[in-house]
Design an enzyme around this catalytic site. Structure first.
Site, mmCIF file in Angstrom:
data_model
loop_
_atom_site.group_PDB
_atom_site.id
_atom_site.type_symbol
_atom_site.label_atom_id
_atom_site.label_comp_id
_atom_site.label_asym_id
_atom_site.label_seq_id
_atom_site.Cartn_x
_atom_site.Cartn_y
_atom_site.Cartn_z
ATOM 1 N N ARG A 90 31.757 10.716 -11.549
ATOM 2 C CA ARG A 90 31.881 9.251 -10.710
ATOM 3 C C ARG A 90 31.450 9.267 -9.280
ATOM 4 N NH1 ARG A 90 32.068 4.100 -13.260
ATOM 5 N NH2 ARG A 90 33.619 3.255 -11.730
ATOM 6 N N THR A 128 29.263 1.640 -7.257
ATOM 7 C CA THR A 128 28.715 0.774 -8.141
ATOM 8 C C THR A 128 27.416 0.089 -7.156
ATOM 9 O OG1 THR A 128 30.482 0.187 -9.422
ATOM 10 C CG2 THR A 128 28.669 -1.146 -9.849
ATOM 11 N N GLU A 133 33.095 5.941 -25.466
ATOM 12 C CA GLU A 133 31.733 6.122 -25.155
ATOM 13 C C GLU A 133 30.999 7.112 -26.090
ATOM 14 O OE1 GLU A 133 31.322 5.595 -20.946
ATOM 15 O OE2 GLU A 133 32.021 3.691 -21.262
ATOM 16 N N ASN A 166 20.782 0.406 -10.646
ATOM 17 C CA ASN A 166 21.578 1.298 -10.013
ATOM 18 C C ASN A 166 21.566 2.775 -10.760
ATOM 19 O OD1 ASN A 166 23.426 0.810 -12.142
ATOM 20 N ND2 ASN A 166 25.056 0.400 -10.817
ATOM 21 N N TYR A 186 29.010 -2.438 -23.059
ATOM 22 C CA TYR A 186 29.561 -2.892 -21.790
ATOM 23 C C TYR A 186 30.548 -4.092 -22.416
ATOM 24 C CZ TYR A 186 26.589 -0.494 -18.281
ATOM 25 O OH TYR A 186 26.051 0.496 -17.517
ATOM 26 N N ARG A 227 23.240 7.236 -6.758
ATOM 27 C CA ARG A 227 22.799 5.835 -6.315
ATOM 28 C C ARG A 227 22.794 5.866 -4.790
ATOM 29 N NH1 ARG A 227 27.781 3.331 -9.888
ATOM 30 N NH2 ARG A 227 26.715 3.086 -11.944
ATOM 31 N N HIS A 271 24.950 5.592 -15.400
ATOM 32 C CA HIS A 271 26.102 5.110 -15.701
ATOM 33 C C HIS A 271 27.183 6.410 -16.024
ATOM 34 C CE1 HIS A 271 29.477 3.697 -18.370
ATOM 35 N NE2 HIS A 271 29.188 4.856 -19.170
ATOM 36 N N LYS A 317 19.939 5.216 -16.771
ATOM 37 C CA LYS A 317 19.425 3.861 -17.211
ATOM 38 C C LYS A 317 17.982 3.698 -17.197
ATOM 39 C CE LYS A 317 23.850 1.831 -15.414
ATOM 40 N NZ LYS A 317 24.416 0.894 -14.449
ATOM 41 N N PHE A 352 27.243 -11.696 -14.778
ATOM 42 C CA PHE A 352 25.934 -10.686 -14.720
ATOM 43 C C PHE A 352 25.703 -10.232 -15.976
ATOM 44 C CE2 PHE A 352 29.456 -8.408 -12.713
ATOM 45 C CZ PHE A 352 29.469 -7.225 -13.561
HETATM 46 P P1 GTP Z 1 28.344 1.773 -14.946
HETATM 47 O O1 GTP Z 1 28.507 3.162 -14.568
HETATM 48 O O2 GTP Z 1 27.171 1.246 -15.415
HETATM 49 O O3 GTP Z 1 29.707 0.923 -15.784
HETATM 50 O O4 GTP Z 1 28.753 1.043 -13.525
HETATM 51 P P2 GTP Z 1 30.203 1.059 -12.499
HETATM 52 O O5 GTP Z 1 31.273 1.541 -13.583
HETATM 53 O O6 GTP Z 1 30.136 1.641 -11.404
HETATM 54 O O7 GTP Z 1 30.418 -0.547 -12.526
HETATM 55 P P3 GTP Z 1 30.757 -1.682 -13.685
HETATM 56 O O8 GTP Z 1 31.108 -0.833 -15.022
HETATM 57 O O9 GTP Z 1 31.961 -2.640 -12.828
HETATM 58 O O10 GTP Z 1 29.464 -2.546 -13.982
HETATM 59 C C1 GTP Z 1 28.770 -2.162 -14.958
HETATM 60 C C2 GTP Z 1 27.249 -2.325 -14.318
HETATM 61 O O11 GTP Z 1 27.099 -3.787 -14.343
HETATM 62 C C3 GTP Z 1 26.927 -1.648 -12.929
HETATM 63 O O12 GTP Z 1 26.660 -0.580 -12.968
HETATM 64 C C4 GTP Z 1 25.876 -2.614 -12.508
HETATM 65 O O13 GTP Z 1 24.613 -2.320 -13.197
HETATM 66 C C5 GTP Z 1 26.285 -3.848 -13.427
HETATM 67 N N1 GTP Z 1 26.907 -4.854 -12.138
HETATM 68 C C6 GTP Z 1 28.519 -4.655 -11.801
HETATM 69 N N2 GTP Z 1 28.711 -5.596 -10.929
HETATM 70 C C7 GTP Z 1 27.645 -6.461 -10.534
HETATM 71 C C8 GTP Z 1 27.243 -7.366 -10.146
HETATM 72 O O14 GTP Z 1 28.201 -7.906 -9.402
HETATM 73 N N3 GTP Z 1 25.957 -7.947 -10.133
HETATM 74 C C9 GTP Z 1 25.083 -7.452 -10.757
HETATM 75 N N4 GTP Z 1 23.968 -8.009 -11.021
HETATM 76 N N5 GTP Z 1 25.367 -6.444 -11.669
HETATM 77 C C10 GTP Z 1 26.673 -5.770 -11.598
HETATM 78 MG MG MG Z 2 31.698 0.963 -15.698
#
Ligand code: GTP
Ligand code: MG
Length: 154
Positions: free
Chosen positions: A85, A91, A126, A112, A49, A102, A115, A9, A57
């Site tokens: 992962r 996350t 993707e 974070n 996304y 992370r 992805h 990112k 968010f």
């Molecule tokens: P990705 O690998 O980026 O997809 O992350 P993830 O699979 O671990 O989490 P998810 O797909 O649920 O969320 C995508 C992204 O949204 C996260 O990596 C965060 O950057 C953001 N995100 C998720 N939950 C929150 C939240 O509660 N608050 C905020 N500000 N950002 C969030």
């Molecule tokens: Mg995700």
């Protein structure tokens, strides 16, 4: 062989973590199949996304992803989606184990660093979205030092 989509990112790029992140996937034994540094626009980030479009968010997440260049990659290997992962960590970086990307390099959930696809199905979608031009066909000469069996037909 299984593939996953990994994106460094904008914060990961700005903080000079590209080499460190690539190194962790390489050292594990996974194989890099595609790589590019790109600026993505808002519609593209919203598409990536889309599953999160109802989340409070979502707008902040899209702003974050379009705030600077990202590194898009395809990595290949046995179990690469789930293990990718694990290498990335939870996350929320404050809940990520030390030793994960992370866990070692981030604090806020909205910054974070990286992805990774959350399932084989998501990875397929993707990879098609980010690499419509296709990926690079090659096999590492270290294959038989990494895999006991011959997975070339998987
Ligand atoms: P990705 O690998 O980026 O997809 O992350 P993830 O699979 O671990 O989490 P998810 O797909 O649920 O969320 C995508 C992204 O949204 C996260 O990596 C965060 O950057 C953001 N995100 C998720 N939950 C929150 C939240 O509660 N608050 C905020 N500000 N950002 C969030
Ligand atoms: Mg995700």
């Amino acid at each position: 062989m299984e593939r996953t989509f990994i994106m460094i990112k904008p914060d990961g790029v700005q903080r000079g973590l590209i080499g460190e992140i690539i190194s962790r996937f390489e050292k594990k034994g996974f194989s890099l199949k595609a790589l590019k540094l790109v600026n993505v626009d808002r519609p593209f980030a919203e598409k990536h996304y889309a599953d999160l479009s109802a989340k409070p968010f979502f707008n902040g997440l899209v702003e974050y992803i379009i705030s600077g260049p990202v590194v898009a990659m395809v990595w290949e290997g046995k179990g690469v989606v789930a293990t990718g992962r694990k290498i990335i960590g939870a996350t929320n970086p404050l809940a990520s184990e030390p030793g994960t990307i992370r866990g070692d390099f981030a604090i806020d959930i909205g910054r974070n660093v990286i992805h990774g696809s959350d399932s084989v199905e998501s990875a397929t979608k993707e990879i098609a979205l980010w690499f419509p031009e296709g990926i690079v066909s090659w096999q590492s000469s270290l294959h038989s030092w990494i895999y006991e069996e011959n997975f070339s037909t998987c």
